[in-house]
Design a protein around this motif. Structure first.
Motif, mmCIF file in Angstrom:
data_model
loop_
_atom_site.group_PDB
_atom_site.id
_atom_site.type_symbol
_atom_site.label_atom_id
_atom_site.label_comp_id
_atom_site.label_asym_id
_atom_site.label_seq_id
_atom_site.Cartn_x
_atom_site.Cartn_y
_atom_site.Cartn_z
ATOM 1 N N TYR A 62 0.811 -1.215 0.000
ATOM 2 C CA TYR A 62 0.000 0.000 0.000
ATOM 3 C C TYR A 62 0.848 1.271 0.000
ATOM 4 O O TYR A 62 0.361 2.338 0.357
ATOM 5 N N GLN A 64 2.369 4.596 -1.127
ATOM 6 C CA GLN A 64 1.813 5.634 -1.993
ATOM 7 C C GLN A 64 2.566 6.942 -1.800
ATOM 8 O O GLN A 64 2.958 7.271 -0.680
ATOM 9 N N TYR A 66 2.340 11.136 -3.340
ATOM 10 C CA TYR A 66 1.694 12.149 -4.167
ATOM 11 C C TYR A 66 2.766 13.163 -4.541
ATOM 12 O O TYR A 66 3.404 13.759 -3.663
ATOM 13 N N HIS A 87 -2.066 3.860 -14.515
ATOM 14 C CA HIS A 87 -2.955 3.017 -13.712
ATOM 15 C C HIS A 87 -4.355 3.056 -14.322
ATOM 16 O O HIS A 87 -4.857 4.141 -14.652
ATOM 17 N N SER A 103 -2.082 8.542 -12.230
ATOM 18 C CA SER A 103 -1.349 7.636 -11.339
ATOM 19 C C SER A 103 -0.698 6.506 -12.118
ATOM 20 O O SER A 103 -1.192 6.097 -13.177
ATOM 21 N N LEU A 105 1.762 2.680 -11.254
ATOM 22 C CA LEU A 105 2.290 1.730 -10.284
ATOM 23 C C LEU A 105 3.718 1.400 -10.668
ATOM 24 O O LEU A 105 4.007 1.166 -11.848
ATOM 25 N N HIS A 109 4.288 -2.191 -7.020
ATOM 26 C CA HIS A 109 2.935 -1.683 -6.802
ATOM 27 C C HIS A 109 2.876 -0.526 -5.818
ATOM 28 O O HIS A 109 1.834 -0.302 -5.184
ATOM 29 N N ASN A 110 3.970 0.220 -5.683
ATOM 30 C CA ASN A 110 3.895 1.504 -4.997
ATOM 31 C C ASN A 110 3.134 2.434 -5.938
ATOM 32 O O ASN A 110 3.455 2.520 -7.123
ATOM 33 N N LEU A 111 2.122 3.102 -5.424
ATOM 34 C CA LEU A 111 1.299 3.994 -6.235
ATOM 35 C C LEU A 111 1.902 5.391 -6.236
ATOM 36 O O LEU A 111 2.108 5.988 -5.178
ATOM 37 N N THR A 113 1.100 9.079 -7.585
ATOM 38 C CA THR A 113 0.095 9.968 -8.162
ATOM 39 C C THR A 113 0.764 11.317 -8.405
ATOM 40 O O THR A 113 1.417 11.865 -7.521
#
Length: 121
Positions: A62, A64, A66, A87, A103, A105, A109-111, A113
């Protein structure tokens, strides 16, 4: 007094993470030492650190971040030209809160944005 933030995200494979961030996203490796199990990259004023987590399940990650930009259209176009997958739930669009965002990945799977304030586009 606080001056900056450098998020730390998990990575399974340092070579894969380095290749993605440096060759596809245009970051450069930061620092003169090659630390075992640790990677630092930077682009413009953005710095991201990675720690080795070889057993992480990407589908359960999870992480993430920004990232604000002043020219989201160019960032978006450059990523597309480098074959970066956008994404499926994060296309370039103006969000209800007034930010223009998209966004992606990373391989773990680090998001990430990317956003630009509506008063700058």
């Amino acid at each position: 007094m606080l001056t900056a933030i450098h998020p730390k995200l998990p990575m399974r494979n340092k070579a894969v993470t380095r290749e993605f961030y440096c060759n596809q996203l245009g970051f450069e490796e930061f620092g003169s030492a090659d630390f075992n199990g640790y990677l630092m990259v930077q682009k413009d004023q953005i710095q991201i650190h990675f720690f080795e987590f070889t057993t992480i399940n990407p589908l359960e990650n999870y992480g993430q971040v920004y990232i604000r930009t002043k020219d989201i259209e160019t960032v978006y176009r450059n990523f597309l030209n480098n074959g970066v997958a956008i994404h499926p739930n994060g296309p370039l669009e103006i969000k209800p809160w007034g930010q223009k965002e998209f966004s992606i990945l990373d391989p773990d799977h680090n998001l990430l944005t990317f956003g630009q304030s509506s008063d700058t586009f």
